[in-house]
Motif scaffolding. Structure first.
Motif, PDB file in Angstrom:
ATOM      1  N   ILE A 504     -46.316  68.529   8.148  1.00  0.00           N
ATOM      2  CA  ILE A 504     -44.891  68.943   8.111  1.00  0.00           C
ATOM      3  C   ILE A 504     -44.255  69.021   9.590  1.00  0.00           C
ATOM      4  O   ILE A 504     -43.209  68.410   9.760  1.00  0.00           O
ATOM      5  N   ASP A 505     -45.016  69.385  10.299  1.00  0.00           N
ATOM      6  CA  ASP A 505     -44.652  69.466  11.594  1.00  0.00           C
ATOM      7  C   ASP A 505     -44.190  68.023  12.491  1.00  0.00           C
ATOM      8  O   ASP A 505     -43.616  67.969  13.325  1.00  0.00           O
ATOM      9  N   GLY A 506     -44.911  66.874  11.853  1.00  0.00           N
ATOM     10  CA  GLY A 506     -44.813  65.800  12.319  1.00  0.00           C
ATOM     11  C   GLY A 506     -43.636  64.964  11.929  1.00  0.00           C
ATOM     12  O   GLY A 506     -43.672  63.803  12.290  1.00  0.00           O
ATOM     13  N   LEU A 507     -42.983  65.334  10.800  1.00  0.00           N
ATOM     14  CA  LEU A 507     -42.027  64.710   9.986  1.00  0.00           C
ATOM     15  C   LEU A 507     -40.720  64.601  11.082  1.00  0.00           C
ATOM     16  O   LEU A 507     -40.290  65.322  11.735  1.00  0.00           O
ATOM     17  N   VAL A 514     -30.440  62.008   6.477  1.00  0.00           N
ATOM     18  CA  VAL A 514     -30.962  62.159   5.213  1.00  0.00           C
ATOM     19  C   VAL A 514     -32.358  61.717   5.066  1.00  0.00           C
ATOM     20  O   VAL A 514     -32.629  60.560   5.105  1.00  0.00           O
ATOM     21  N   GLY A 515     -33.262  62.707   5.004  1.00  0.00           N
ATOM     22  CA  GLY A 515     -34.754  62.365   4.476  1.00  0.00           C
ATOM     23  C   GLY A 515     -35.396  62.176   5.797  1.00  0.00           C
ATOM     24  O   GLY A 515     -34.856  62.279   7.011  1.00  0.00           O
ATOM     25  N   PHE A 516     -36.576  61.711   5.497  1.00  0.00           N
ATOM     26  CA  PHE A 516     -37.634  61.548   6.722  1.00  0.00           C
ATOM     27  C   PHE A 516     -38.301  60.546   6.784  1.00  0.00           C
ATOM     28  O   PHE A 516     -38.353  59.480   5.676  1.00  0.00           O
ATOM     29  N   VAL A 517     -38.477  59.878   7.922  1.00  0.00           N
ATOM     30  CA  VAL A 517     -39.262  58.628   8.211  1.00  0.00           C
ATOM     31  C   VAL A 517     -40.440  58.346   7.319  1.00  0.00           C
ATOM     32  O   VAL A 517     -41.402  59.298   7.641  1.00  0.00           O
ATOM     33  N   GLY A 518     -40.891  57.259   6.698  1.00  0.00           N
ATOM     34  CA  GLY A 518     -41.936  57.179   5.904  1.00  0.00           C
ATOM     35  C   GLY A 518     -41.896  57.736   4.547  1.00  0.00           C
ATOM     36  O   GLY A 518     -42.824  57.680   3.985  1.00  0.00           O
ATOM     37  N   THR A 526     -39.487  65.695   0.693  1.00  0.00           N
ATOM     38  CA  THR A 526     -38.148  65.846   0.727  1.00  0.00           C
ATOM     39  C   THR A 526     -37.360  66.685   1.453  1.00  0.00           C
ATOM     40  O   THR A 526     -36.262  66.378   1.872  1.00  0.00           O
ATOM     41  N   HIS A 527     -37.865  67.698   2.044  1.00  0.00           N
ATOM     42  CA  HIS A 527     -37.274  68.838   3.021  1.00  0.00           C
ATOM     43  C   HIS A 527     -38.322  69.764   3.321  1.00  0.00           C
ATOM     44  O   HIS A 527     -39.553  69.474   2.834  1.00  0.00           O
TER      45      HIS A 527
END
Length: 684
Positions: A504-507, A514-518, A526-527
């Motif tokens: 989570i910390d690496g997101l 909008v959203g996270f890489v990968g 998603t969040h």
């Protein structure tokens, strides 16, 4: 009740007292310092100056009574041995529709025991209650006097009944004020009934709990609190905090009406109330001191591995039995009914897990903490901010709480243990999408589901073989599972809390925000739910749970529809088309259409024949159940159509646990029946 008029008629001034007053005052002090005082050297002073607010020795009380006299209207000695008479002497009329006393006698008994009950047996000095407890007890003390001198009904009891009527009949404030005014004219002149709603609320102020209305962004981006408390527009999406209208000059103007309001009820103060009653205080230490009559069975969350592992890591906090572990539960619903507009709100409940199993899920021990307007979606973490902040503060600093049993204050620490909900809400709380190819929230991306071409959904078909031992025969079976496939993959590794927190910390957020890489390739985050902010999150072995009721209902509903071949059956043409691609079961594949006809779906041996379905429905219609055992199962059975309509969660619960084995016995092959019986026994 004894006549205590001598307390006021026998003393006109400091120098004018009668012999009767002196003698009965001595008798009063003998009783106050007698058996009921448990050898205490100090009791509450009843003089008009102290008014039962300060503890004094006998000598000081004698001096105060001679100098100041008794406190007015102290005709029931609840502070000096007559507290037990409150409930015995108060003869109250009852209304059948609701509990008219509102629990006031029990509350008064708890108040009396807290101040004048069993004393501490150890040598430690008693302490004055902390501020909130002191205010609560002070209010109880002021409200214990009778409504007037011709009745035994206390002021608080009368207020409780009237407030019950107001709530039951939805009275307006003006109507309630008028009713109080009329009642006041019918009572004696010296009555203690409040004149209006304002005075009543002022009297009950110490009983009220904190409540906050927090404005939120209309899109759920932020809460207008802390650094955004004065903002009028969302700093992320620029949407207005308040309702906007167009003024006469064509410019938009903000009204004082917020777009959305998050209602927050802090739960720590409610936990503190559980320690103000001796009975509930004992319940709050049951997890450590309670008796397990079946030690080999897990009857409480404290018997589980997650609880015991956490206690081993944080031994200092776990050593104090009065520290509280809580669980969260939530689900969405339409408060206006199923036939109303498409609106939903999400209440979040907090459940103290220290309580014994028989009390754990009772209505009075489940605290409403948040009411989220609308579906939270990916903004669940935003709406959870106040709750998480309160948990962090209760973990780091603790809360000064008064323990009624020991008559001492202690620092209560509170922490989150797990959440309970259905599978879809599981995804919201965990911030992980459960609709795509990585739906498992334990294994995360280590377990990838397959997408059904015809059904269009992701399925876990054949994935359980990975969890079997390497030498298990099923792993080499190429006939009864996916055709021609031998499973060689080892069991997926479960992610521990530290690994989840690191992920989570690496997101990294995408450029458009909008959203996270990968997403969809390496993960399904998603969040951020907000739970990762908890200092102890990485040591939670089981941070989330799926509610058994929802799981049982979903499984039972799908199984019923398949067995009875209803419109909601999972054994549909799309499933048969996917079966033809994945499995080697030609006898179940769809048959090509004949001239002028459609495709045929062969009946599986797990589906009841039509004549057997009619027998089953008639059997259900003729079943006799004990009162309250099941709801609409029998009533909804219609033998003419072969359908059972209106089945609810409880009906499916009774069916799959008690009726399923008998219902299909003789109608399905033995190997199918054995599997169904094992499933029924599993849920039971």
């Amino acid at each position: 009740m004894d006549n205590h008029d001598w307390m006021y008629t026998g003393r006109r001034s400091q120098n004018q007292v009668t012999r009767e007053w002196i003698q009965k005052t001595e008798d009063f002090l003998d009783k106050a310092f007698g058996v009921g005082a448990q050898a205490a050297t100090e009791v509450w002073c009843p003089c008009s100056e102290c008014a039962n607010r300060n503890r004094k020795t006998r000598k000081v009380i004698e001096e105060h009574l001679c100098k100041f006299g008794f406190t007015p209207d102290y005709t029931r000695w609840v502070c000096h041995g007559e507290g037990h008479r409150i409930r015995d002497e108060a003869l109250r009329p009852r209304l059948e529709e609701f509990d008219s006393d509102g629990g006031v006698p029990d509350m008064m008994d708890d108040f009396h025991q807290a101040h004048f009950g069993v004393r501490c047996t150890d040598k430690t000095e008693e302490q004055e209650p902390e501020e909130t407890a002191r205010a609560f007890y002070r209010m109880m003390e002021s409200a214990k006097r009778p409504l007037h001198d011709k009745t035994n009904v206390s002021q608080l009891d009368a207020i409780g009944r009237l407030m019950g009527l107001k709530s039951m009949h939805n009275m307006s404030r003006d109507c309630f004020d008028s009713m109080l005014a009329v009642f006041g004219t019918l009572l004696p002149a010296d009555h203690a009934l409040p004149k209006n709603m304002y005075e009543l609320v002022k009297l009950l102020k110490a009983l009220k709990m904190l409540y906050e209305q927090i404005h939120t962004c209309d899109n759920g981006c932020i809460l207008f609190r802390k650094e955004h408390a004065e903002a009028k527009y969302c700093p992320k999406c620029k949407s207005s905090r308040y309702v906007e209208v167009e003024s006469s000059d064509g410019q938009k103007k903000q009204l004082g009406i917020p777009m959305k309001v998050l209602r927050y009820l802090p739960f720590i103060s409610r936990l503190q109330r559980l320690f103000m009653s001796e009975e509930s205080m004992k319940h709050m230490t049951w997890h450590k001191n309670g008796i397990r009559y079946n030690p080999d069975k897990m009857v409480h969350p404290s018997d589980g591995e997650a609880w015991q592992t956490f206690d081993g890591i944080y031994a200092n906090k776990a050593l104090e039995a009065r520290n509280v572990r809580v669980a969260f539960a939530t689900d969405g619903f339409n408060p206006f009914g199923m036939m109303a507009g498409p609106y939903t709100c999400w209440p979040i409940f907090v459940i103290p897990l220290n309580l014994p199993p028989g009390v754990l899920l009772q209505r009075q021990t489940i605290f409403l903490s948040l009411i989220i307007p609308g579906h939270p979606g990916k903004h669940m973490g935003v709406f959870m901010e106040p709750l998480i902040d309160e948990l962090i503060s209760a973990w780091d600093h603790g809360v000064l709480t008064y323990d009624r049993a020991t008559k001492r204050n202690f620092t209560m620490h509170v922490w989150y243990h797990y959440s309970m909900h259905d599978f879809l809400v599981y995804g919201l709380f965990n911030a992980w999408c459960v609709h795509e190819k990585f739906p498992c929230l334990v294994c995360k991306a280590a377990l990838q589901f397959i997408r059904l071409k015809s059904g269009g959904k992701f399925s876990s078909f054949d994935k359980p073989r990975q969890f079997l031992p390497l030498d298990h025969a099923f792993k080499r079976d190429i006939k009864n599972f996916t055709k021609g496939v031998i499973v060689t993959d080892p069991e997926p590794q479960k992610m521990i809390g530290a690994e989840v927190l690191a992920q989570i910390d690496g997101l990294v957020a995408k450029e458009d925000g909008v959203g996270f890489v990968g997403y969809g390739v390496q993960h399904m985050w998603t969040h951020k739910s907000g739970l990762e902010r908890l200092p102890y999150f990485k040591h939670l072995a089981l941070p989330h749970n799926i509610d058994v009721m929802h799981t049982e209902k979903n499984v039972a509903e799908a199984l019923w529809a398949t067995l009875m071949d209803t419109d909601k059956s999972k054994d549909n043409p799309k499933a048969r088309a996917d079966l033809a691609r994945l499995c080697d079961r030609p006898h179940l594949e769809m048959r090509p259409p004949r001239a002028g006809k459609t495709w045929r779906r062969p009946r599986g041996d797990y589906v009841l024949e039509k004549k057997h379905r009619m027998v089953v429905v008639q059997w259900i219609k003729d079943l006799m159940f004990p009162d309250g055992f099941t709801a609409n199962l029998k009533r909804g059975a219609n033998p003419s159509t072969g359908r059972v309509l209106g089945m609810k969660s409880h009906d499916f619960h009774i069916w799959i646990e008690h009726l399923l084995p008998s219902m299909v016995r003789g109608f399905v092959p033995e190997h199918v029946w054995v599997v169904l019986v094992e499933l029924s026994y599993f849920f039971r």
